[in-house]
Design an enzyme around this catalytic site. Structure first.
Site, mmCIF file in Angstrom:
data_model
loop_
_atom_site.group_PDB
_atom_site.id
_atom_site.type_symbol
_atom_site.label_atom_id
_atom_site.label_comp_id
_atom_site.label_asym_id
_atom_site.label_seq_id
_atom_site.Cartn_x
_atom_site.Cartn_y
_atom_site.Cartn_z
ATOM 1 N N LYS A 1 38.309 40.186 41.262
ATOM 2 C CA LYS A 1 38.769 39.376 40.134
ATOM 3 C C LYS A 1 38.014 38.055 40.086
ATOM 4 C CE LYS A 1 43.100 41.514 39.269
ATOM 5 N NZ LYS A 1 44.464 41.512 38.861
ATOM 6 N N ARG A 2 37.642 37.568 41.249
ATOM 7 C CA ARG A 2 36.918 36.294 41.281
ATOM 8 C C ARG A 2 35.589 36.371 40.539
ATOM 9 N NH1 ARG A 2 35.287 33.895 46.232
ATOM 10 N NH2 ARG A 2 34.225 32.485 44.814
#
Ligand code: GLU
Length: 500
Positions: free
Chosen positions: A262-263
């Site tokens: 997700k980063r």
């Protein structure tokens, strides 16, 4: 038995693009086999519930055209199954396992569980857990007398239901992608099935629903592979046949190593969520493929190829063609590189293939100020083969909106020479003579005038481009002149002659 597949996301945040791929593969196989595709929201974990996530999932799937069959609300709106509305069912099945001796009540407090863990860690036990060995040292219906259990339950004492994992049993199943997976039951702990608040855990609800909904194939992410042996044990405990399993390989970063996280999406180089997502708590905004200008057809094609290939050279597939060609046998067992450039390539292909009327609408929608249909059509005609995203109809050629105020220096130094300066008045003269100001007429008039003056047109075209656009490169020049119109082009050349 007809094929039935499902996508079973938990509404714990925005759906990651890998989730959309999982949904797509389930959908493709369901349709390929002539069966149904079901959407089931696994929302029994209230602590992890995120406001808006469920709507997001549905909107994302609808955007890419993954439509689910069936709806629990007979005659009502078309809606997915929701586990939070099926709570009573899971409690009933947990009870069934208690009655058949395959599960047991456990009364241990948090402190007691912590103490067990600490003790096992101190004893350097490999896999410190509540399992077939340690359960005999804890407070549960296997160690307490029937009377005691009855009394505690009658007093409303907090208690969970745990699976009684068999002590020595081999758990094996054939994964459609990974082949045989074999695990020994001694490595599996006595997972909680029903929590003290009466809510099922993921494992129980997932298996009960897959059974009741007649699911024939489970395609899901690799992160669920460690849970699969437990699921097989649950099917055994109930005496049910288990569906076929396929655990999809991870998505890797564009560089090819490391898991796409997700980063990566929050760093902002490229989206990893289908739609833009605003975090309800922090207010942080993560970009979405849709908002970035990706077309849903391109997304589907790109996602299908993330880990699957048809075994032929064909790269462009409609959803119908994917359904026809898809097979689990052709899913690759190793990680799939999230090649964002490939996504862009697909977008370019699909954008180009859209009918001009749709492109005109897209161009208008992306313009900052209102533009006419006619002007939008010109932009489309000029830039269609150059753009990857619809917004580029507006950003690619800023000089169509405004006369240049600066001229690219390196180009000016090289191209704005004596010959160019001699050529410009001749070009103006040619332009003035053109009646029907279209690219062909413009071209012919300019070339005729320059050739008569013994100037090779090719030698001064970049200077002309510089005068009208301020740049050394760009879209088709004659078409650019046509779009700008006679008066504007002449005034720009005159201005360049003055300024340069
Ligand atoms: N609710 C699980 C998830 O969020 C479902 C996993 C499965 O497909 O069994 O991914």
């Amino acid at each position: 038995m007809s094929a039935r597949l499902r996508f079973a996301p938990s509404p714990t945040g925005p759906l990651h693009i890998g989730g959309v791929r999982t949904a797509l593969y389930n959908y493709l196989l369901a349709k390929k086999l002539g069966g149904e595709f079901i959407l089931r929201i696994e929302d029994t974990d209230q602590n992890r519930y995120v406001e808006g996530a469920e709507d997001y999932i549905q909107e994302a799937l609808a955007w890419v055209g993954i439509n689910f069959d069936e709806s629990p609300k007979l005659g009502g709106e078309h809606a997915p199954y929701k586990q939070s509305e099926r709570k009573a069912i899971y409690a009933e099945y947990a009870q069934q396992l208690i009655d058949s001796g395959k599960a047991y009540y456990a009364f241990d407090t948090t402190d007691e569980l912590d103490a067990l863990r600490e003790r096992l860690i101190a004893e350097k036990v490999d896999n410190p857990s509540y399992n077939s060995v340690t359960r005999m040292q804890m407070k549960n219906s296997l160690t307490l007398s029937a009377d005691e259990v009855e009394k505690r339950r009658a007093n409303g004492e907090s208690c969970v239901i745990r699976l009684k994992v068999p002590i020595k049993e081999e758990v094996r199943f054939k994964d459609m992608i990974r082949d045989w997976v074999v695990v020994h039951s001694s490595t599996i702990d006595d997972k909680v099935l029903l929590k003290a608040d009466g809510m099922p855990t993921y494992h129980l609800a997932n298996i009960v629903d897959d059974h009741l909904m007649g699911i024939t194939h489970v395609i899901r992410g690799e992160e669920w592979l460690p849970s699969a042996p437990l699921h097989i044990l649950l099917y055994r405990a109930f005496g049910w046949e288990h569906p076929e399993f396929a655990h999809l390989p991870l998505l890797l970063k564009p560089e090819g190593s490391g898991k796409l996280s997700k980063r990566d999406g929050l760093l902002g180089d490229f989206p990893i969520f289908p739609l833009q997502w605003t975090d309800p708590e922090s207010g942080d905004v993560a970009r979405g493929f849709r908002e970035d200008g990706y077309l849903p057809q391109a997304m589907v094609n790109f996602l299908a190829f993330l880990g699957w290939n048809p075994g032929t050279e064909q790269e462009l597939f409609t959803m119908e063609e994917l359904i026809e060609s898809f097979s689990i046998e052709r899913v690759n067992g190793s990680g799939a590189r999230f090649d964002i450039q490939k996504a862009q390539w697909y977008n370019q292909q699909y954008l180009r293939a859209l009918p001009d009327e749709e492109l005109v609408e897209l161009a208008k929608a992306n313009a900052e100020t209102e533009i006419t249909d006619e002007f939008a059509a010109s932009l489309v005609k000029l830039l269609k083969d150059r753009v990857t995203f619809p917004k580029e109809f507006i950003t690619e050629a800023p000089y169509l909106f405004e006369a240049p105020t600066k001229y690219e220096e390196a180009i000016a130094a090289k191209q704005w020479n004596d010959q160019a300066k001699t050529a410009m008045p001749l070009i103006i003269e040619a332009l003035q003579s053109v009646e029907d100001f279209n690219s062909q007429q413009i071209h012919d008039a300019i070339f005729e005038n320059l050739t008569a003056a013994e100037i090779k047109p090719g030698k001064v075209m970049q200077a002309l481009r510089l005068a009208v656009s301020g740049q050394g490169r760009g879209a088709d020049l004659m078409l650019t002149l046509e779009i700008l119109g006679k008066t504007e082009v002449i005034s720009r050349i005159e201005k360049a002659l003055e300024l340069l």
